[in-house]
Design a protein around this motif. Structure first.
Motif, PDB file in Angstrom:
ATOM      1  N   UNK A 252     -48.380  -8.767 -44.964  1.00  0.00           N
ATOM      2  CA  UNK A 252     -47.847  -9.053 -46.339  1.00  0.00           C
ATOM      3  C   UNK A 252     -48.630 -10.323 -46.980  1.00  0.00           C
ATOM      4  N   UNK A 253     -48.779 -10.451 -48.181  1.00  0.00           N
ATOM      5  CA  UNK A 253     -49.667 -11.313 -48.704  1.00  0.00           C
ATOM      6  C   UNK A 253     -48.524 -12.607 -49.108  1.00  0.00           C
ATOM      7  N   UNK A 254     -47.211 -12.329 -49.336  1.00  0.00           N
ATOM      8  CA  UNK A 254     -46.242 -13.303 -49.326  1.00  0.00           C
ATOM      9  C   UNK A 254     -46.172 -14.083 -47.996  1.00  0.00           C
ATOM     10  N   UNK A 255     -46.417 -15.408 -48.023  1.00  0.00           N
ATOM     11  CA  UNK A 255     -46.269 -16.347 -47.035  1.00  0.00           C
ATOM     12  C   UNK A 255     -44.836 -16.356 -46.261  1.00  0.00           C
ATOM     13  N   UNK A 256     -43.922 -16.582 -47.581  1.00  0.00           N
ATOM     14  CA  UNK A 256     -42.455 -16.759 -47.284  1.00  0.00           C
ATOM     15  C   UNK A 256     -41.906 -15.543 -46.508  1.00  0.00           C
ATOM     16  N   UNK A 257     -42.210 -14.366 -46.758  1.00  0.00           N
ATOM     17  CA  UNK A 257     -41.947 -13.098 -46.019  1.00  0.00           C
ATOM     18  C   UNK A 257     -42.227 -13.096 -44.584  1.00  0.00           C
ATOM     19  N   UNK A 258     -43.609 -13.516 -44.586  1.00  0.00           N
ATOM     20  CA  UNK A 258     -44.228 -13.560 -43.153  1.00  0.00           C
ATOM     21  C   UNK A 258     -43.459 -14.358 -42.440  1.00  0.00           C
ATOM     22  N   UNK A 259     -43.114 -15.547 -42.925  1.00  0.00           N
ATOM     23  CA  UNK A 259     -42.331 -16.737 -42.078  1.00  0.00           C
ATOM     24  C   UNK A 259     -40.772 -16.122 -41.782  1.00  0.00           C
ATOM     25  N   UNK A 260     -40.347 -15.531 -42.743  1.00  0.00           N
ATOM     26  CA  UNK A 260     -38.888 -14.709 -42.422  1.00  0.00           C
ATOM     27  C   UNK A 260     -38.889 -13.615 -41.470  1.00  0.00           C
ATOM     28  N   UNK A 261     -40.016 -13.007 -41.474  1.00  0.00           N
ATOM     29  CA  UNK A 261     -40.430 -11.837 -40.450  1.00  0.00           C
ATOM     30  C   UNK A 261     -40.546 -12.352 -38.947  1.00  0.00           C
ATOM     31  N   UNK A 262     -41.157 -13.591 -38.831  1.00  0.00           N
ATOM     32  CA  UNK A 262     -41.322 -14.136 -37.720  1.00  0.00           C
ATOM     33  C   UNK A 262     -40.244 -14.819 -37.176  1.00  0.00           C
ATOM     34  N   UNK A 263     -39.365 -15.296 -37.999  1.00  0.00           N
ATOM     35  CA  UNK A 263     -38.045 -15.813 -37.581  1.00  0.00           C
ATOM     36  C   UNK A 263     -36.861 -14.759 -37.135  1.00  0.00           C
ATOM     37  N   UNK A 264     -36.985 -13.725 -37.887  1.00  0.00           N
ATOM     38  CA  UNK A 264     -36.152 -12.570 -37.625  1.00  0.00           C
ATOM     39  C   UNK A 264     -36.519 -12.168 -36.192  1.00  0.00           C
ATOM     40  N   UNK A 265     -37.800 -12.007 -35.763  1.00  0.00           N
ATOM     41  CA  UNK A 265     -38.396 -11.318 -34.463  1.00  0.00           C
ATOM     42  C   UNK A 265     -37.818 -12.093 -33.477  1.00  0.00           C
ATOM     43  N   UNK A 266     -37.420 -13.412 -33.594  1.00  0.00           N
ATOM     44  CA  UNK A 266     -36.664 -13.953 -32.562  1.00  0.00           C
ATOM     45  C   UNK A 266     -35.491 -13.465 -32.100  1.00  0.00           C
ATOM     46  N   UNK A 267     -34.971 -12.544 -32.772  1.00  0.00           N
ATOM     47  CA  UNK A 267     -33.518 -12.055 -32.601  1.00  0.00           C
ATOM     48  C   UNK A 267     -33.719 -10.794 -31.891  1.00  0.00           C
ATOM     49  N   UNK A 268     -34.739 -10.174 -31.813  1.00  0.00           N
ATOM     50  CA  UNK A 268     -34.852  -8.584 -31.327  1.00  0.00           C
ATOM     51  C   UNK A 268     -35.347  -8.929 -29.822  1.00  0.00           C
ATOM     52  N   UNK A 269     -34.337  -8.423 -28.765  1.00  0.00           N
ATOM     53  CA  UNK A 269     -34.611  -8.438 -27.290  1.00  0.00           C
ATOM     54  C   UNK A 269     -35.561  -7.422 -27.078  1.00  0.00           C
ATOM     55  N   UNK A 270     -36.724  -7.310 -27.519  1.00  0.00           N
ATOM     56  CA  UNK A 270     -37.490  -5.990 -27.013  1.00  0.00           C
ATOM     57  C   UNK A 270     -39.144  -6.768 -26.874  1.00  0.00           C
ATOM     58  N   UNK A 271     -39.790  -5.899 -26.206  1.00  0.00           N
ATOM     59  CA  UNK A 271     -41.089  -6.335 -25.766  1.00  0.00           C
ATOM     60  C   UNK A 271     -42.114  -6.341 -26.932  1.00  0.00           C
TER      61      UNK A 271
END
Length: 236
Positions: A87-106
């Motif tokens: 994604x070219x939008x840095x804020x969305x990339x950061x949001x996605x990284x933060x949300x990934x922490x909540x998903x307990x999958x490999x």
């Protein structure tokens, strides 16, 4: 006559400022008079609304996946991974990284591990924080690697701090290594993370922590903890 000349000059300067677009500068309150400025504001508002909507959508997607099950979580983690990578939008990339922490999958762990090596420092910082919210072996291993090898000292310090949040003894070798780093902030972060994991109460007494590491972790401690402790004292 002098007053008239002064008033005329002020009026001309004001008109010149507006015509050259300086309404965005010191006279920003007059910006609405410029069609170009108004268009810019409209464009920015549309971007902000779009960004808010996409972030809200990602939040809802993750919540739905958490309520559904592992298969859906894997799908969502892969989707978030595409955003982080492309994604070219840095804020969305950061949001996605933060949300990934909540998903307990490999797949979430794998994406965060990759993000911890991103070219953008802020993405690596966000990935380190998200990895610190997980306690699986792969997350701890990646944090330890970042703690010792990232090219940015602030990212290394963040990783060292996050290792303490994992509550994993697998983090101890990297923390022992950080105790002899030349930077005092790194040493203090290592000491505090060691305190969280071991339960020992040495505060910020770096030498006490080094001694504890030498005595309690002889098999896990990098050789340079013992060999370079004097060097670490000099650098302090």
């Amino acid at each position: 006559m002098t007053h008239f000349r002064t008033s005329a000059i002020v009026a001309l300067m004001f008109a010149a400022l507006l015509s050259c677009g300086c309404a965005e500068g010191p006279l920003w309150k007059s910006g609405y008079l410029s069609p170009r400025v108004r268009q810019k504001w409209d464009d920015e508002e549309r971007i902000a609304v779009t960004l808010f909507g996409r972030r809200q959508q990602l939040r809802e997607t993750v919540d739905e996946a958490l309520a559904t099950g592992p298969a859906r979580q894997e799908d969502v983690a892969r989707h978030l991974g595409e955003i982080v990578a492309k994604d070219p939008v840095l804020l969305l990339r950061l949001e996605a990284v933060e949300l990934l922490a909540e998903l307990p999958v490999e797949s979430a762990t794998r994406t965060l591990s990759l993000a911890a090596g991103d070219q953008e420092t802020s993405v690596r910082q966000a990935a380190v924080k998200s990895l610190g919210r997980r306690s699986d072996e792969a997350s701890v291993t990646r944090l330890a690697d970042v703690s010792m090898h990232d090219r940015d000292l602030d990212v290394r310090i963040s990783a060292t701090s996050q290792l303490g949040n994992t509550s994993s003894r697998a983090a101890l070798p990297a923390l022992a290594n950080a105790l002899v780093h030349a930077d005092p902030a790194m040493q203090v972060c290592a000491a505090r993370s060691l305190g969280k994991i071991t339960g020992q109460q040495f505060g910020d007494d770096i030498e006490a922590w080094r001694e504890h590491v030498r005595e309690a972790l002889p098999q896990e401690t990098p050789a340079k903890v013992a060999d370079q402790s004097n060097e670490g004292n000099v650098n302090r």
